[in-house]
Design an enzyme around this catalytic site. Structure first.
Site, PDB file in Angstrom:
ATOM      1  N   LYS A  79       2.631   2.393   2.915  1.00 53.41           N
ATOM      2  CA  LYS A  79       2.570   2.892   4.053  1.00 53.41           C
ATOM      3  C   LYS A  79       3.584   2.031   4.748  1.00 53.41           C
ATOM      4  O   LYS A  79       3.832   1.114   4.889  1.00 53.41           O
ATOM      5  CB  LYS A  79       1.150   2.471   4.687  1.00 53.41           C
ATOM      6  CG  LYS A  79       0.078   3.438   4.221  1.00 53.41           C
ATOM      7  CD  LYS A  79      -1.325   3.263   5.384  1.00 53.41           C
ATOM      8  CE  LYS A  79      -1.973   4.261   5.014  1.00 53.41           C
ATOM      9  NZ  LYS A  79      -3.065   4.435   5.970  1.00 53.41           N
ATOM     10  N   LYS A 137       0.806  -1.263  -0.009  1.00 53.86           N
ATOM     11  CA  LYS A 137      -0.050   0.109   0.123  1.00 53.86           C
ATOM     12  C   LYS A 137       0.825   1.253  -0.035  1.00 53.86           C
ATOM     13  O   LYS A 137       0.474   2.374   0.083  1.00 53.86           O
ATOM     14  CB  LYS A 137      -0.906   0.032   1.228  1.00 53.86           C
ATOM     15  CG  LYS A 137      -2.077  -0.853   1.214  1.00 53.86           C
ATOM     16  CD  LYS A 137      -3.235  -0.449   2.281  1.00 53.86           C
ATOM     17  CE  LYS A 137      -2.718  -0.597   3.780  1.00 53.86           C
ATOM     18  NZ  LYS A 137      -3.946  -0.727   4.762  1.00 53.86           N
TER      19      LYS A 137
END
Ligand code: C2G
Length: 130
Positions: free
Chosen positions: A46, A44
């Protein structure tokens, strides 16, 4: 029994996460939360401050939460909804529309985000105060 599911990273757990989980539980009787693994967060894009097993423990300790599972890919939602006989899928409305494909399997609800708080903002503020 009405089962609700939601997905998230829940890094640096904050009131926005708590508001989401409280409102998600209000939509049913049993709330499952899929917490993103560190490996999936890398996909993602992140970078988490807190490792996945700690984020899972923290979410598990929230009184609204009945079960915690690991989120390891974008593609597990349909099988999760079927496996756990989910009635309602809930996400904050920053994801509005992104998971409408689940409407073939369960109710899909996007809840308004809590304004003025985010994990990114917390990290920025921490950096600024160092
Ligand atoms: N949230 C919120 N208000 C905020 C911040 C977050 O309502 N101020 C909600 C988000 O909309 C999401 C949940 O809290 O529904 C978890 O947020 P994140 O941990 O940022 O989750 P995210 O990284 O968006 O992962 O497959 C879905 C993804 O795993 C979602």
């Amino acid at each position: 029994m009405k089962t609700v599911i939601t997905y998230g990273t829940f890094d640096l757990f904050h009131i926005g996460h708590l508001n989401l989980l409280r409102r998600a539980k209000e939509l049913g009787d049993y709330l499952i939360v899929a917490v993103s693994s560190d490996a999936f967060n890398a996909i993602k894009g992140k970078q988490c401050a807190i490792p996945d097993y700690e984020r899972m423990e923290i979410v598990k300790a929230i009184k609204y939460v009945d079960k915690v599972i690991l989120e390891e890919s974008w593609d597990q939602k349909i099988s999760d909804v079927q496996k756990y006989d989910v009635d309602v899928f809930v996400m904050g409305d920053d994801w509005k529309g992104k998971f409408d494909f689940l409407k073939d399997y369960c109710e899909v609800v996007y809840l308004p985000r809590t304004e003025g708080i985010s994990t990114t903002q917390i990290k920025e503020e921490m950096k600024g105060s160092m």
